[in-house]
Design a protein around this motif. Structure first.
Motif, PDB file in Angstrom:
ATOM      1  N   TRP A 141      -6.447  -3.232  -7.398  1.00  0.00           N
ATOM      2  CA  TRP A 141      -5.038  -3.573  -7.304  1.00  0.00           C
ATOM      3  C   TRP A 141      -4.286  -3.166  -8.571  1.00  0.00           C
ATOM      4  N   GLY A 142      -4.939  -3.214  -9.684  1.00  0.00           N
ATOM      5  CA  GLY A 142      -4.309  -2.784 -10.935  1.00  0.00           C
ATOM      6  C   GLY A 142      -3.994  -1.299 -10.913  1.00  0.00           C
ATOM      7  N   TRP A 143      -4.954  -0.507 -10.446  1.00  0.00           N
ATOM      8  CA  TRP A 143      -4.716   0.938 -10.342  1.00  0.00           C
ATOM      9  C   TRP A 143      -3.627   1.236  -9.324  1.00  0.00           C
ATOM     10  N   PHE A 144      -3.655   0.517  -8.215  1.00  0.00           N
ATOM     11  CA  PHE A 144      -2.632   0.709  -7.185  1.00  0.00           C
ATOM     12  C   PHE A 144      -1.248   0.378  -7.741  1.00  0.00           C
ATOM     13  N   GLY A 145      -1.142  -0.747  -8.455  1.00  0.00           N
ATOM     14  CA  GLY A 145       0.144  -1.152  -9.027  1.00  0.00           C
ATOM     15  C   GLY A 145       0.656  -0.155 -10.048  1.00  0.00           C
ATOM     16  N   MET A 146      -0.237   0.339 -10.907  1.00  0.00           N
ATOM     17  CA  MET A 146       0.183   1.326 -11.904  1.00  0.00           C
ATOM     18  C   MET A 146       0.602   2.632 -11.240  1.00  0.00           C
ATOM     19  N   SER A 147      -0.150   3.054 -10.235  1.00  0.00           N
ATOM     20  CA  SER A 147       0.192   4.301  -9.539  1.00  0.00           C
ATOM     21  C   SER A 147       1.522   4.177  -8.827  1.00  0.00           C
ATOM     22  N   LEU A 148       1.726   3.085  -8.138  1.00  0.00           N
ATOM     23  CA  LEU A 148       2.991   2.861  -7.441  1.00  0.00           C
ATOM     24  C   LEU A 148       4.146   2.783  -8.441  1.00  0.00           C
ATOM     25  N   GLY A 149       3.909   2.122  -9.555  1.00  0.00           N
ATOM     26  CA  GLY A 149       4.945   2.032 -10.582  1.00  0.00           C
ATOM     27  C   GLY A 149       5.338   3.390 -11.128  1.00  0.00           C
ATOM     28  N   MET A 150       4.362   4.272 -11.335  1.00  0.00           N
ATOM     29  CA  MET A 150       4.668   5.613 -11.845  1.00  0.00           C
ATOM     30  C   MET A 150       5.428   6.447 -10.809  1.00  0.00           C
ATOM     31  N   VAL A 151       5.048   6.324  -9.537  1.00  0.00           N
ATOM     32  CA  VAL A 151       5.761   7.067  -8.488  1.00  0.00           C
ATOM     33  C   VAL A 151       7.204   6.597  -8.413  1.00  0.00           C
ATOM     34  N   VAL A 152       7.409   5.283  -8.437  1.00  0.00           N
ATOM     35  CA  VAL A 152       8.774   4.748  -8.387  1.00  0.00           C
ATOM     36  C   VAL A 152       9.560   5.168  -9.635  1.00  0.00           C
TER      37      VAL A 152
END
Length: 96
Positions: free
Chosen positions: A12-23
């Protein structure tokens, strides 16, 4: 030094960071696109507008007649007859 999770981040941490970078990058790119569009947009009727906007000229009688013929509202004989009338009295109509 203290490291959180000893460098092991959950999925979930990787998912959150990845989503944050895309946004984040999506917002940056959108801001640049909107900024450049605003710079390149012509000002319609603004104080710096050098060319005044004029409404389009109404169609002439010959153009209207040709459109009616093209739509099939009148036949060729009627079109030719009305066109002759327009050409023969065209000079008289503009003298008013």
């Amino acid at each position: 030094m203290m490291f959180w999770y000893d460098g092991n981040m959950s999925g979930w941490g990787w998912f959150g960071m990845s989503l944050g970078m895309v946004v984040f990058w999506g917002l940056i790119i959108t801001a640049f696109v909107l900024f450049f569009r605003a710079l390149n947009r012509p000002e319609a009727g603004g104080p710096h507008d050098a060319t005044p906007r004029t409404p389009p000229a109404p169609p002439s009688a010959e153009q209207l007649l040709a459109e009616r013929f093209a739509r099939g509202e009148i036949d060729e004989e009627e079109y030719q007859r009305r066109l002759r009338v327009l050409h023969s009295t065209g000079a008289d109509l503009t003298k008013h």
